[in-house]
Design a protein around this motif. Structure first.
Motif, PDB file in Angstrom:
ATOM      1  N   VAL A  79       0.848  -1.185   0.000  1.00  0.00           N
ATOM      2  CA  VAL A  79       0.000   0.000   0.000  1.00  0.00           C
ATOM      3  C   VAL A  79       0.889   1.242   0.000  1.00  0.00           C
ATOM      4  O   VAL A  79       0.679   2.161  -0.772  1.00  0.00           O
ATOM      5  CB  VAL A  79      -0.957   0.003   1.213  1.00  0.00           C
ATOM      6  N   SER A  80       1.902   1.234   0.874  1.00  0.00           N
ATOM      7  CA  SER A  80       2.868   2.331   0.896  1.00  0.00           C
ATOM      8  C   SER A  80       4.152   1.858   1.561  1.00  0.00           C
ATOM      9  O   SER A  80       4.126   1.025   2.458  1.00  0.00           O
ATOM     10  CB  SER A  80       2.319   3.557   1.627  1.00  0.00           C
ATOM     11  N   ALA A  81       5.244   2.394   1.078  1.00  0.00           N
ATOM     12  CA  ALA A  81       6.558   2.125   1.648  1.00  0.00           C
ATOM     13  C   ALA A  81       7.373   3.404   1.480  1.00  0.00           C
ATOM     14  O   ALA A  81       7.948   3.640   0.430  1.00  0.00           O
ATOM     15  CB  ALA A  81       7.238   0.947   0.954  1.00  0.00           C
ATOM     16  N   GLU A  82       7.353   4.219   2.501  1.00  0.00           N
ATOM     17  CA  GLU A  82       8.069   5.486   2.450  1.00  0.00           C
ATOM     18  C   GLU A  82       9.568   5.233   2.531  1.00  0.00           C
ATOM     19  O   GLU A  82       9.996   4.288   3.189  1.00  0.00           O
ATOM     20  CB  GLU A  82       7.635   6.371   3.618  1.00  0.00           C
ATOM     21  N   PRO A  83      10.369   6.082   1.876  1.00  0.00           N
ATOM     22  CA  PRO A  83      11.819   5.945   2.048  1.00  0.00           C
ATOM     23  C   PRO A  83      12.153   6.073   3.536  1.00  0.00           C
ATOM     24  O   PRO A  83      11.568   6.901   4.235  1.00  0.00           O
ATOM     25  CB  PRO A  83      12.399   7.122   1.257  1.00  0.00           C
TER      26      PRO A  83
END
Length: 165
Positions: A79-83
């Motif tokens: 869904v999301s993987a922020e740096p």
């Protein structure tokens, strides 16, 4: 357990297992929280409990982790993987699985089988030049796909001709 071929990594990356998560299972450190999360999902699919424990931070790691033989992991979506910031990171994912019915000694006799989705925001930390899984906030939901719906494994085929019951 979900079947894999030489051409596919269970994490859905479209790479081979050897060039994707398999190298982390063999001892190479995952370079990002997302890579570690994907490799942990693949370890669940492949029943690699030792890898799951090895990549779990010692402060939150359970003493043991037995595989669930009734769960067939089918697909993973990020869904999301922020740096990562500093030495911490988060990955929000959904993983679909099919659970076969289990025998029970209770009055109803069997637990219901069916499709489920595990959704989690996982927390990771980087220490000693490697990423570790710390914990997550999971939710588990039962799914009720219909026979003509797209299969939850992500094949693009209808459920009834792919992973259907």
């Amino acid at each position: 357990m979900t079947r894999t071929t030489e051409l596919s990594c269970p994490c859905g990356s479209q790479l081979t297992l050897d060039t994707c998560c398999g190298r982390y299972h063999q001892g190479e450190f995952a370079p990002t929280p997302e890579a570690l999360m994907r490799s942990r999902y693949s370890a669940f699919v492949l029943g690699l409990s030792d890898y799951l424990l090895t990549t779990w931070h010692p402060t939150t790691r359970p003493a043991e982790l037995a595989p669930d033989p009734d769960a067939e992991w089918k697909s993973l979506s990020i869904v999301s993987a922020e740096p990562p910031l500093d030495n911490s990171g988060y990955v929000h994912f959904r993983a679909c699985f099919y659970e076969r019915a289990r025998e029970h000694k209770h009055e109803r006799g069997r637990e219901p089988k069916g499709w489920h989705v595990l959704e989690e925001v996982s927390r990771f930390i980087k220490e000693q030049q490697r990423w570790w899984y710390i914990d997550g906030t999971p939710t588990l939901s039962r799914l009720k796909p219909r026979r003509n719906d797209p299969c939850l494994c992500g094949s693009g085929r209808k459920l009834k001709v792919c992973c259907g019951e």
